[in-house]
Design a protein around this motif. Structure first.
Motif, PDB file in Angstrom:
ATOM      1  N   CYS A  84      12.876   2.097   0.963  1.00  0.00           N
ATOM      2  CA  CYS A  84      13.633   3.227   0.416  1.00  0.00           C
ATOM      3  C   CYS A  84      14.252   4.083   1.519  1.00  0.00           C
ATOM      4  O   CYS A  84      15.397   4.500   1.425  1.00  0.00           O
ATOM      5  CB  CYS A  84      12.720   4.104  -0.437  1.00  0.00           C
ATOM      6  SG  CYS A  84      12.057   3.222  -1.840  1.00  0.00           S
ATOM      7  N   GLY A  85      13.474   4.332   2.539  1.00  0.00           N
ATOM      8  CA  GLY A  85      13.945   5.259   3.570  1.00  0.00           C
ATOM      9  C   GLY A  85      14.933   4.644   4.538  1.00  0.00           C
ATOM     10  O   GLY A  85      15.691   5.367   5.180  1.00  0.00           O
TER      11      GLY A  85
ATOM     12  N   ALA B 206       0.817  -1.206   0.000  1.00  0.00           N
ATOM     13  CA  ALA B 206       0.000   0.000   0.000  1.00  0.00           C
ATOM     14  C   ALA B 206       0.859   1.269   0.000  1.00  0.00           C
ATOM     15  O   ALA B 206       0.340   2.371  -0.119  1.00  0.00           O
ATOM     16  CB  ALA B 206      -0.896  -0.011   1.232  1.00  0.00           C
ATOM     17  N   GLY B 207       2.132   1.124   0.144  1.00  0.00           N
ATOM     18  CA  GLY B 207       3.034   2.281   0.129  1.00  0.00           C
ATOM     19  C   GLY B 207       4.022   2.254   1.287  1.00  0.00           C
ATOM     20  O   GLY B 207       5.179   2.618   1.142  1.00  0.00           O
ATOM     21  N   GLY B 208       3.565   1.798   2.430  1.00  0.00           N
ATOM     22  CA  GLY B 208       4.412   1.827   3.623  1.00  0.00           C
ATOM     23  C   GLY B 208       5.643   0.944   3.503  1.00  0.00           C
ATOM     24  O   GLY B 208       6.733   1.332   3.924  1.00  0.00           O
ATOM     25  N   CYS B 209       5.468  -0.248   2.917  1.00  0.00           N
ATOM     26  CA  CYS B 209       6.618  -1.158   2.781  1.00  0.00           C
ATOM     27  C   CYS B 209       7.660  -0.526   1.859  1.00  0.00           C
ATOM     28  O   CYS B 209       8.866  -0.586   2.131  1.00  0.00           O
ATOM     29  CB  CYS B 209       6.178  -2.506   2.216  1.00  0.00           C
ATOM     30  SG  CYS B 209       5.027  -3.376   3.281  1.00  0.00           S
ATOM     31  N   THR B 210       7.195   0.076   0.779  1.00  0.00           N
ATOM     32  CA  THR B 210       8.122   0.733  -0.153  1.00  0.00           C
ATOM     33  C   THR B 210       8.857   1.862   0.569  1.00  0.00           C
ATOM     34  O   THR B 210      10.068   2.041   0.401  1.00  0.00           O
ATOM     35  CB  THR B 210       7.363   1.292  -1.366  1.00  0.00           C
ATOM     36  OG1 THR B 210       6.562   0.254  -1.901  1.00  0.00           O
ATOM     37  CG2 THR B 210       8.309   1.810  -2.428  1.00  0.00           C
ATOM     38  N   GLY B 211       8.116   2.607   1.363  1.00  0.00           N
ATOM     39  CA  GLY B 211       8.734   3.700   2.121  1.00  0.00           C
ATOM     40  C   GLY B 211       9.803   3.190   3.075  1.00  0.00           C
ATOM     41  O   GLY B 211      10.863   3.792   3.218  1.00  0.00           O
ATOM     42  N   ASN B 212       9.518   2.065   3.719  1.00  0.00           N
ATOM     43  CA  ASN B 212      10.506   1.471   4.621  1.00  0.00           C
ATOM     44  C   ASN B 212      11.749   1.026   3.868  1.00  0.00           C
ATOM     45  O   ASN B 212      12.875   1.231   4.316  1.00  0.00           O
ATOM     46  CB  ASN B 212       9.906   0.244   5.321  1.00  0.00           C
ATOM     47  CG  ASN B 212       9.150   0.618   6.571  1.00  0.00           C
ATOM     48  OD1 ASN B 212       9.361   1.686   7.119  1.00  0.00           O
ATOM     49  ND2 ASN B 212       8.272  -0.240   7.005  1.00  0.00           N
TER      50      ASN B 212
ATOM     51  N   LEU C 213      11.853   2.002  -8.970  1.00  0.00           N
ATOM     52  CA  LEU C 213      11.237   1.313  -7.839  1.00  0.00           C
ATOM     53  C   LEU C 213       9.843   1.897  -7.599  1.00  0.00           C
ATOM     54  O   LEU C 213       9.691   3.110  -7.477  1.00  0.00           O
ATOM     55  CB  LEU C 213      12.128   1.512  -6.606  1.00  0.00           C
ATOM     56  CG  LEU C 213      11.726   0.846  -5.311  1.00  0.00           C
ATOM     57  CD1 LEU C 213      11.511  -0.643  -5.492  1.00  0.00           C
ATOM     58  CD2 LEU C 213      12.807   1.060  -4.258  1.00  0.00           C
ATOM     59  N   PHE C 214       8.854   1.020  -7.586  1.00  0.00           N
ATOM     60  CA  PHE C 214       7.471   1.478  -7.504  1.00  0.00           C
ATOM     61  C   PHE C 214       6.714   0.753  -6.407  1.00  0.00           C
ATOM     62  O   PHE C 214       7.003  -0.401  -6.096  1.00  0.00           O
ATOM     63  CB  PHE C 214       6.742   1.219  -8.830  1.00  0.00           C
ATOM     64  CG  PHE C 214       7.268   2.045  -9.956  1.00  0.00           C
ATOM     65  CD1 PHE C 214       6.648   3.224 -10.321  1.00  0.00           C
ATOM     66  CD2 PHE C 214       8.406   1.656 -10.651  1.00  0.00           C
ATOM     67  CE1 PHE C 214       7.144   4.002 -11.348  1.00  0.00           C
ATOM     68  CE2 PHE C 214       8.912   2.435 -11.674  1.00  0.00           C
ATOM     69  CZ  PHE C 214       8.284   3.609 -12.029  1.00  0.00           C
ATOM     70  N   SER C 215       5.719   1.440  -5.891  1.00  0.00           N
ATOM     71  CA  SER C 215       4.758   0.774  -5.014  1.00  0.00           C
ATOM     72  C   SER C 215       3.527   0.480  -5.869  1.00  0.00           C
ATOM     73  O   SER C 215       3.139   1.300  -6.714  1.00  0.00           O
ATOM     74  CB  SER C 215       4.382   1.705  -3.861  1.00  0.00           C
ATOM     75  OG  SER C 215       3.186   1.262  -3.259  1.00  0.00           O
TER      76      SER C 215
END
Lengths: 362, 434
Positions: free
Chosen positions: A42-43, A34-40, A56-58
């Protein structure tokens, strides 16, 4: 409580491992979240993210996508992104959401390929509940199975390196890795070393059978090396020739100071790095020392020794550390807090990015 | 040649809100993850996400119940900082997710956490994520059980990324959670709460003075409450001022539960609009407002900026303390050209597009989230003289810029004044080091 973390925060998860293995390969990476995993990822888990462009995409999944299982819609978005960005292939990476709704990645992958005019689509079925090394392993194995298809003539001196990711090495720089490999004597010339995951690209994976030998530097690379051995007979060797100079120096200083004293040492890292640190300590003889390695990650008994430890969680680690009466703990800085204030044991930091999210300063 | 997708403000205005093209809608594509979109995918990566936001409740601790991946970014909060010893994790494995057995362990975990601490926490914030959203977990019930076992309030926090475009996105929901422990009590006619942010408003914001002149003696903000007792006094407020739309739901809840009414103010960088808003606030709350001197100060700062740098052109991003479209419109109204806006269009901000189209029809609107942004390259003809927002700075790395995303929240005339002062400093620096 077994799965309660009171002092540690969670280690890098499997999907971060998958992205780390695939980051430099030039494909479209789609984290099905949903976006959070990608944020984790990347960040926190991908130090190269801030310096290198990566597709890299969500998937940007929403509640209705999960409830209704709108795979057609997702396949269409991936195909469209492949078209818009001109990327040659896509990789779908799993997270808890597709795991809960039991996404059929095999079917989804084929749906993308059908819509993307024959471009390849791979799937790495990570779940977000496992550890990073599992994701690294799944991703490298998938790459070998997909791209290393042809047997080619072996080139003398050509070395393939499997398992290289910043999550284990704790530095993001591929050239530093190659220099370390060459200076360790494990590889010959720089141009004959191909580090999959850090430096080498898809054409080099396609030509993996040209390697005279594979070097596995982290447990996440073992499955791929075994597959190449099965397929092409390429021999492999397990070694970690990248110990930080600061660690070697501090261990040498400790040895000098403890001259003649019996030491009991616990080295905590991924298994191959911990083994390398143990070998370094034993290099010039350490007769009365009892040195154990310990890991929270994959453990292969064939590369371990009696007394080596596997930790089931924070509580298990704390218990084994206390009962072990160690005189020296070599581990990432986050484990320092487990030594009680009045503990006589020494501590030498051995950075592990997948644990603390900190890079090795060199 | 393929390029990043954009529409001009004119094209967008002509299409209308109902026909925003897919590449500019977050739900129409995969979401591109570049450093410019990190705050979208992971609000906690910089600034406040659900976890840090929930911990603004003084003296609280958090138990995150989730697969290990959801807690990974919290490694940044651990250590010696203010959150270092306030985060706990109960990891879910596959069997937990299939059987729901983790729900039976939460109360024991909370008890273990509370008994392991020297001081009892004021509350335990229990945070759950997408997996429990899909399982339909009744976390309120679990929290009641924890509370009965420990005697310490347990508050559910929903970090449901799956619902971020729904009726109750995570950052809206967590605002309700943090005020949920306020209990009805004696009210004070001279007390006001400011709701909206998890960090304080800038110290020199004129709003404080306006309220004091109107007879307000106590102004409370969650982030300025040092103790739980201070937090509890927020229930005394005569009314709440909502300064950020994501706090509206929490304000509605407080109105319903504690009978505290609320008035909403919008963050704007347009001095005309700010003045009008304060006038309306005075009318609604029954006091007179004179903001002429603060307005003059802000406009003086803008004039000084113009005197030093002429009419520089801007690119405006969305990773900043502003709505990018509102900020772009304000700049245009001051006479500064806006070449590009990087923003996510929605119902709330499309209203600005029409006005932007009228003043600057050729302003290009990009979505940071569009896959085509992988191909974004600076165009010579669109090079701005200055950029605003951390994302816009990513695209124009060599142009003087201001991230404008500090934790201290800019607001009102003071915010506008500070914006132009900060911009002037950045542009001056750019002049010295071209």
């Amino acid at each position: 409580m077994k799965k309660l973390l009171k002092l540690l925060s969670p280690f890098a998860p499997d999907h971060s491992g998958a992205v780390s293995a695939l980051f430099e390969l030039g494909g479209l990476l789609v984290v099905c979240d949903a976006g959070g995993c990608t944020g984790n990822i990347c960040g926190f888990d991908e130090p190269r993210y801030f310096h290198a462009k990566c597709a890299l995409f969500s998937a940007g999944l929403r509640d209705m996508d999960a409830i209704l299982g709108q795979d057609e819609r997702l396949a269409g978005k991936v195909a469209q992104a492949l078209e818009e960005t001109g990327m040659p292939f896509a990789v779908l990476i799993g997270t808890p959401v597709p795991a809960v709704i039991a996404t059929d990645f095999s079917a989804l992958r084929k749906m993308v390929e059908k819509r993307a005019s024959g471009k390849r689509c791979l799937a790495v079925e990570t779940k977000g509940t496992a550890l990073y090394d599992e994701g690294v392993s799944l991703a490298f194995l998938q790459l070998v199975k997909t791209f290393a298809l042809e047997r080619r003539e072996v080139t003398k001196g050509r070395i393939g390196v499997w398992g290289a990711t910043p999550l284990d090495l704790s530095f993001p720089d591929a050239s530093r890795l190659v220099s370390a490999l060459v200076s360790s004597g494990k590889c010959g010339k720089k141009e004959e070393v191909f580090c999959y995951g850090m430096g080498a690209k898809i054409p080099e994976i396609e030509q993996a059978s040209r390697c005279e030998k594979n070097l596995v530097i982290a447990p996440g690379g073992l499955a791929a090396a075994k597959e190449l051995f099965r397929k092409f007979g390429t021999p492999y060797e397990v070694a970690y020739p990248c110990l930080p100079a600061s660690l070697k120096r501090k261990m040498a200083e400790w040895k000098n100071r403890s001259a003649g004293r019996k030491e009991k040492v616990l080295i905590v890292h991924e298994q191959f790095a911990a083994n390398a640190a143990r070998e370094e300590l034993e290099k010039d003889g350490s007769p009365d020392w009892e040195i154990h390695t310990g890991t929270f990650f994959r453990f292969f008994p064939e590369y371990g020794r009696n007394g080596d430890l596997v930790f089931a969680g924070e509580e298990d680690f704390a218990e084994k550390l206390e009962k072990g009466n160690y005189t020296l703990l070599i581990a990432d800085e986050v484990f320092h807090r487990f030594l009680k204030e009045d503990s006589p044991a020494g501590f030498i930091p051995f950075t592990h990015f997948a644990v603390s999210g900190r890079l090795e300063e060199e | 040649m393929k390029e990043a997708f954009f529409q001009t403000a004119r094209e967008l205005a002509e299409r209308g809100r109902e026909h925003i093209p897919d590449p500019l809608r977050s739900s129409g594509n995969l979401v591109y993850s570049s450093p410019a979109t990190l705050a979208y995918n992971s609000p906690g990566a910089q600034g406040f996400g659900v976890k840090r936001a929930a911990l603004t409740l003084p003296g609280s601790v958090m138990l995150l119940v989730s697969p290990r991946c959801c807690g990974r970014n919290t490694s940044g909060l651990n250590g010696n900082g203010p959150y270092g010893d306030r985060m706990y994790y109960l990891l879910q494995d596959e069997t937990d997710i299939v059987t729901g057995r983790h729900l039976y362990k939460i109360a024991d975990a909370v008890q273990e956490i509370c008994s392991s601490r020297k001081e009892k926490p004021s509350a335990v914030m229990i945070c759950i994520t997408c997996t429990d959203a899909l399982l339909g977990t009744d976390m309120e019930r679990v929290c009641r059980k924890c509370e009965s076992l420990t005697g310490i309030p347990a508050v559910p926090c929903y970090m449901y990324a799956l619902t971020r475009e729904g009726r109750l996105p995570p950052m809206v929901s967590v605002r309700k959670s943090v005020y949920s422990l306020l209990k009805p009590g004696k009210r004070r006619p001279d007390a006001v709460n400011l709701l909206g942010f998890f960090s304080p408003l800038q110290e020199d914001c004129e709003l404080y003075e306006i309220l004091h002149k109107a007879g307000v003696k106590v102004i409370r903000e969650l982030s300025r409450c040092g103790t739980f007792a201070e937090y509890e006094k927020m229930a005394e407020a005569n009314f709440n001022l909502v300064l950020f739309p994501e706090a509206r739901y929490a304000a509605l809840d407080l109105e319903k539960r504690l009978n505290i009414p609320f008035i909403e103010l919008t963050r704007s960088y347009d001095t005309e609009k700010i003045a009008k808003q304060y006038l309306l606030l005075g009318q609604a709350a029954g006091f007179s407002v004179d903001v002429s001197s603060c307005r003059a100060e802000a406009e003086k700062e803008i004039s000084a900026f113009r005197a030093s740098f002429g009419n520089p052109s801007f690119s405006v991003g969305e990773w900043l303390n502003a709505d990018p479209f509102e900020l772009a419109l304000s700049l245009l109204r001051y006479g500064f050209p806006v070449k590009e806006i990087f923003g996510t269009l929605g119902e709330a901000n499309f209203i600005y597009v029409k006005k932007i189209a009228f003043l600057s029809p050729e302003t290009k609107v990009y979505s940071n989230l569009s896959p085509s942004m992988l191909l974004y390259e600076e165009r010579k003809e669109d090079l701005p003289d200055a950029v605003l927002g951390k994302d816009a700075m990513y695209y124009h790395a060599d142009t003087p810029g201001v991230p404008w995303n500090s934790e201290e929240q800019p607001f009102g005339f003071a915010g506008t004044k500070k914006l132009f002062r900060t911009l002037a400093e950045a542009m001056e620096k750019g002049r010295k080091n071209p």
